[in-house]
Design an enzyme around this catalytic site. Structure first.
Site, PDB file in Angstrom:
ATOM      1  N   CYS A   1      41.392  31.550  45.776  1.00 18.07           N
ATOM      2  CA  CYS A   1      40.590  30.323  45.711  1.00 18.07           C
ATOM      3  C   CYS A   1      41.381  29.259  44.927  1.00 18.07           C
ATOM      4  O   CYS A   1      40.847  28.613  44.030  1.00 18.07           O
ATOM      5  CB  CYS A   1      39.227  30.583  45.091  1.00 18.07           C
ATOM      6  SG  CYS A   1      39.259  31.375  43.468  1.00 18.07           S
TER       7      CYS A   1
ATOM      8  N   PRO B   1      32.598  39.535  42.081  1.00 12.01           N
ATOM      9  CA  PRO B   1      31.217  40.026  41.969  1.00 12.01           C
ATOM     10  C   PRO B   1      30.605  40.555  43.258  1.00 12.01           C
ATOM     11  O   PRO B   1      29.465  40.981  43.255  1.00 12.01           O
ATOM     12  CB  PRO B   1      30.454  38.791  41.493  1.00 12.01           C
ATOM     13  CG  PRO B   1      31.198  37.651  42.105  1.00 12.01           C
ATOM     14  CD  PRO B   1      32.654  38.059  42.080  1.00 12.01           C
ATOM     15  N   GLY B   2      31.344  40.487  44.400  1.00 14.92           N
ATOM     16  CA  GLY B   2      30.890  41.263  45.531  1.00 14.92           C
ATOM     17  C   GLY B   2      30.498  40.531  46.793  1.00 14.92           C
ATOM     18  O   GLY B   2      30.074  41.182  47.757  1.00 14.92           O
TER      19      GLY B   2
ATOM     20  N   LYS C   1      32.363  39.020  49.098  1.00 18.74           N
ATOM     21  CA  LYS C   1      33.221  39.425  50.215  1.00 18.74           C
ATOM     22  C   LYS C   1      33.002  40.890  50.545  1.00 18.74           C
ATOM     23  O   LYS C   1      33.065  41.286  51.721  1.00 18.74           O
ATOM     24  CB  LYS C   1      34.684  39.131  49.871  1.00 18.74           C
ATOM     25  CG  LYS C   1      34.962  37.650  49.650  1.00 18.74           C
ATOM     26  CD  LYS C   1      36.392  37.413  49.218  1.00 18.74           C
ATOM     27  CE  LYS C   1      36.612  35.957  48.834  1.00 18.74           C
ATOM     28  NZ  LYS C   1      35.838  35.580  47.617  1.00 18.74           N
TER      29      LYS C   1
END
Length: 463
Positions: free
Chosen positions: A390, A278-279, A281
């Protein structure tokens, strides 16, 4: 002889023509939230639907419609703690269901699970948890015959609450057996237990700030972590916090903020973030002034990225594409946050523990290897690649780097320096890769402790 179709009830009366049926009686206060939590839990565990998606967007559960914000928050709390402590809850139910759950009892299991979650782990009155569970059972035809069973089982759990809690193990009860075995083998018994204990805690609220972390920590009542993220005690809804609408920061776990920073991106560089949504990083990269291309195969998830970037007043070229088929001139740096089992995020997404299976691992590992080769191909000679997941599973992290270096002599590892991750030496492997665990970075309270489990390695393509 009584005419056919008439009731045997002497009080039977026909409704006059044109008169509508009386409206149904309103549900008891709090019952709608409990029923919603039970149905969302069932969706998550039987259909594998991510818990987060059931509370927002187009996939939000229909039972949430009409609930006020307080009841929606209660529904989320009940569903979340039910998943976080599911093993303990099922173990407790097993003590008082000698013959197991009755067959053909509808949603009885989920009604019981959410009620036990309230009794054992939430600061709610016991009598309300029992009464509303009985009402929920009676409201469903398949479960209604077992309402008395619900009452008896839950009252027994109330009486034996402390014994149940004292006998609960984070690793043996609240962690699926396949994960517990893997963590013991890969990290040792003590660390495996510490990971499982950390996964029981409420997750932290971490912010990546555009500038002045000390100032934002003061304004928001938080602290600045060694990594530069701001950690808050707050339970205020995120959009209501100062600085949100102005785009001064974004929510991102402190560990998740590190991989993008390891790219050493700067103004004038061309950088691609594969699997970008979803952004969070991507925002770290954009903040450096680099020219960013954000790639993801999900148009819906990229819409969220675009909305976040608009709030943050940041720019990126957005490409809806499968990373494996994405084509562009080579970049100065490539970030690959690969699709994975996500077992490092269980404290934040407790459904992951119960919806992932050991069989999910091998296909993901194969995909990750392909993606890693693609990332190398998209990198200029002399350019940097950061690969991250992750996941706590070494096959999705450390093993990939060794295999890549063996099959591709044009790539070498560029070890991460401890100063780049805020001096957190415990989070660096001997080879110089990042490995954070949920039990790392312990604070004074659980709310101020921990990190998502992440692996990251930095690589350079030879000139």
């Amino acid at each position: 002889m009584k005419p056919p179709g008439r009731s045997h009830n002497a009080n039977f009366r026909r409704r006059p023509a044109g008169q509508s049926a009386p409206p149904p009686e309103p549900l008891a206060p709090g019952l709608a939230a409990r029923i919603a939590a039970a149905q969302i839990l069932a969706d998550t565990l039987t259909a594998g639907r991510p818990l987060e998606e059931r509370f927002s967007g187009e996939n939000a559960h229909a039972r949430l419609t009409g609930l006020d914000p307080r009841d929606r928050a209660l529904t989320r709390s009940i569903a979340t703690v039910s998943l976080r402590r599911l093993g303990t809850i099922r173990k407790a139910l097993g003590r008082f269901l000698d013959k197991g759950l009755p067959k053909k009892s509808g949603a009885l299991e989920w009604t019981l699970v959410v009620a036990v979650a309230q009794i054992l782990f939430l600061d709610l009155p016991d009598h309300a948890a029992v009464d509303l569970a009985v009402r929920a059972a009676k409201a469903e035809p398949a479960a209604a015959p077992f309402a008395a069973l619900v009452n008896g089982v839950l009252r027994n759990i109330v009486r034996e609450r402390q014994e149940i809690l004292d006998g609960s193990s984070a690793l043996d009860d609240d962690t699926p057996a396949w994960l517990a075995a893997r963590w013991r083998a890969n990290y040792g018994a003590a660390t495996a237990q510490a990971i499982a204990m950390a996964n029981r805690d409420e997750p932290t609220l971490d912010l990546s700030v555009k500038s002045d972390p000390e100032g934002w920590a003061r304004r928001l009542g938080g602290i600045v972590l060694p990594t530069g993220s701001v950690r808050l005690e707050s339970h205020v809804p995120v959009p209501e916090l100062e600085g949100y609408s102005e785009g001064e920061w974004w929510v991102q776990d402190a560990a998740a903020a590190l991989p993008a920073r390891l790219l050493r991106a700067s103004s004038g560089m061309r950088v691609v973030d594969l699997c970008a949504a979803p952004g969070g990083k991507s925002a770290e990269i954009a903040l450096t002034g680099a020219s960013l291309t954000a790639v993801d195969r999900s148009a819906e998830r990229l819409k969220r990225l675009a909305v976040n970037f608009e709030r943050l007043r940041m720019d990126a070229e957005i490409a809806v594409a499968d990373a494996l088929s994405f084509d562009a001139p080579p970049f100065d740096a490539v970030l690959l946050d690969a699709l994975c089992t996500a077992t490092g995020t269980i404290r934040r997404h407790p459904d992951v523990a119960w919806t992932k299976r050991l069989g999910d691992l091998a296909p993901l590992v194969a995909l990750q290897a392909q993606l890693l080769d693609k990332a190398v191909a998209l990198t200029k000679p002399g350019g940097l690649i950061v690969y991250c997941t992750c996941s706590l599973e070494p096959e999705e992290g450390e093993a990939h780097i060794g295999a890549l270096l063996r099959r591709n002599p044009d790539v070498r590892r560029l070890p991460i320096e401890v100063e780049e991750i805020g001096g957190l030496a415990e989070c660096l492997s001997p080879a110089g890769d990042l490995r954070t665990l949920p039990c790392h970075l312990r604070g004074l309270t659980p709310r101020m402790s921990g990190l998502d489990g992440f692996f990251a390695a930095r690589l350079r393509r030879k000139s």
